[in-house]
Design a protein around this motif. Structure first.
Motif, PDB file in Angstrom:
ATOM      1  N   ASP A  15       0.813  -1.186  -0.089  1.00  0.00           N
ATOM      2  CA  ASP A  15       0.041   0.117  -0.070  1.00  0.00           C
ATOM      3  C   ASP A  15       0.873   1.096   0.054  1.00  0.00           C
ATOM      4  OD1 ASP A  15      -2.496   1.624   0.478  1.00  0.00           O
ATOM      5  OD2 ASP A  15      -1.601   2.066   2.369  1.00  0.00           O
ATOM      6  N   LEU A  16       1.962   1.250   0.655  1.00  0.00           N
ATOM      7  CA  LEU A  16       2.866   2.347   0.922  1.00  0.00           C
ATOM      8  C   LEU A  16       3.627   2.741  -0.345  1.00  0.00           C
ATOM      9  CD1 LEU A  16       4.094   2.053   4.368  1.00  0.00           C
ATOM     10  CD2 LEU A  16       2.489   3.580   3.744  1.00  0.00           C
ATOM     11  N   ARG A  17       4.145   1.551  -0.844  1.00  0.00           N
ATOM     12  CA  ARG A  17       4.805   1.684  -2.337  1.00  0.00           C
ATOM     13  C   ARG A  17       3.715   2.153  -3.345  1.00  0.00           C
ATOM     14  NH1 ARG A  17       8.682  -2.971  -3.603  1.00  0.00           N
ATOM     15  NH2 ARG A  17      10.206  -1.466  -2.409  1.00  0.00           N
ATOM     16  N   ALA A  18       2.385   1.744  -3.337  1.00  0.00           N
ATOM     17  CA  ALA A  18       1.381   2.189  -4.186  1.00  0.00           C
ATOM     18  C   ALA A  18       1.219   3.891  -4.214  1.00  0.00           C
ATOM     19  CB  ALA A  18       0.066   1.655  -4.069  1.00  0.00           C
ATOM     20  N   ARG A  19       1.241   4.188  -2.670  1.00  0.00           N
ATOM     21  CA  ARG A  19       1.185   5.531  -2.403  1.00  0.00           C
ATOM     22  C   ARG A  19       2.223   6.528  -2.928  1.00  0.00           C
ATOM     23  NH1 ARG A  19      -2.021   6.814   2.621  1.00  0.00           N
ATOM     24  NH2 ARG A  19      -3.330   5.009   3.100  1.00  0.00           N
ATOM     25  N   GLY A  20       3.455   5.837  -3.398  1.00  0.00           N
ATOM     26  CA  GLY A  20       4.594   6.691  -3.505  1.00  0.00           C
ATOM     27  C   GLY A  20       5.483   6.834  -2.192  1.00  0.00           C
ATOM     28  N   VAL A  21       5.145   6.269  -1.151  1.00  0.00           N
ATOM     29  CA  VAL A  21       5.819   6.304   0.097  1.00  0.00           C
ATOM     30  C   VAL A  21       7.075   5.431   0.260  1.00  0.00           C
ATOM     31  CG1 VAL A  21       5.690   6.249   2.438  1.00  0.00           C
ATOM     32  CG2 VAL A  21       3.701   7.004   1.455  1.00  0.00           C
ATOM     33  N   LYS A  22       8.165   5.980   0.457  1.00  0.00           N
ATOM     34  CA  LYS A  22       9.278   5.150   0.726  1.00  0.00           C
ATOM     35  C   LYS A  22       9.466   4.551   2.027  1.00  0.00           C
ATOM     36  CE  LYS A  22      11.190   6.442  -3.468  1.00  0.00           C
ATOM     37  NZ  LYS A  22      11.496   5.701  -4.732  1.00  0.00           N
ATOM     38  N   THR A  23      10.200   3.331   2.150  1.00  0.00           N
ATOM     39  CA  THR A  23       9.924   2.736   3.323  1.00  0.00           C
ATOM     40  C   THR A  23      11.499   2.038   3.552  1.00  0.00           C
ATOM     41  OG1 THR A  23       9.268   0.406   2.191  1.00  0.00           O
ATOM     42  CG2 THR A  23       7.698   2.191   3.157  1.00  0.00           C
TER      43      THR A  23
END
Length: 137
Positions: A15-23
């Motif tokens: 989900d975070l990757r789909a939002r463009g959030v780096k983790t």
């Protein structure tokens, strides 16, 4: 030894990757142990960065791992960083790094009082609940 993922964690990363959030995943374990855990979970590519203490990177409660993650993901500023962890030491590390929010999760050794006393801005039952917090930031 055996390890298993927190329910909902893998879908959170997607989900975070789909939002463009780096983790980034950080651990206090040695590099070999970190790799063994990532392999056991099948998580080698689930995040942008995986960090552990080593040359030039001190472990918690120092701010090094969150700040190294920020640099390696080319994040714009500490104000754009959210640190999530399940111990008071994780919370302190995030605060020392200047993170916008420091989220404590109740799936580890420390309870809500310990996480809040350490300075957590949010306390969640699980990391799987993180999207609701991110939507408010």
């Amino acid at each position: 030894g055996q390890c298993s993922a927190i329910p909902g964690a893998a879908s959170l990363f997607a989900d975070l990757r789909a939002r463009g959030v780096k983790t980034a995943l950080t651990t206090g374990f040695a590099h070999d142990t970190q790799i063994a855990i990532l392999d056991a979970l099948g998580w080698r590519d689930v995040t942008d960065v995986a960090l552990c203490p080593g040359s030039g990177v001190r472990g918690r409660p120092y701010p090094d791992m969150p700040l190294t993650a920020l640099l390696r993901t080319r994040t714009s500023s500490v104000d754009a960083m959210v640190v999530v962890g399940d111990t008071a030491s994780d919370v302190l590390s995030g605060l020392r790094a200047g993170a916008r929010s420091v989220v404590g999760v109740l799936t580890g050794a420390h309870d809500a009082t310990q996480l809040r006393d350490a300075g957590a801005t949010h306390v969640l039952d699980s990391v799987a609940d993180l999207p609701a917090v991110l939507d408010t930031l």
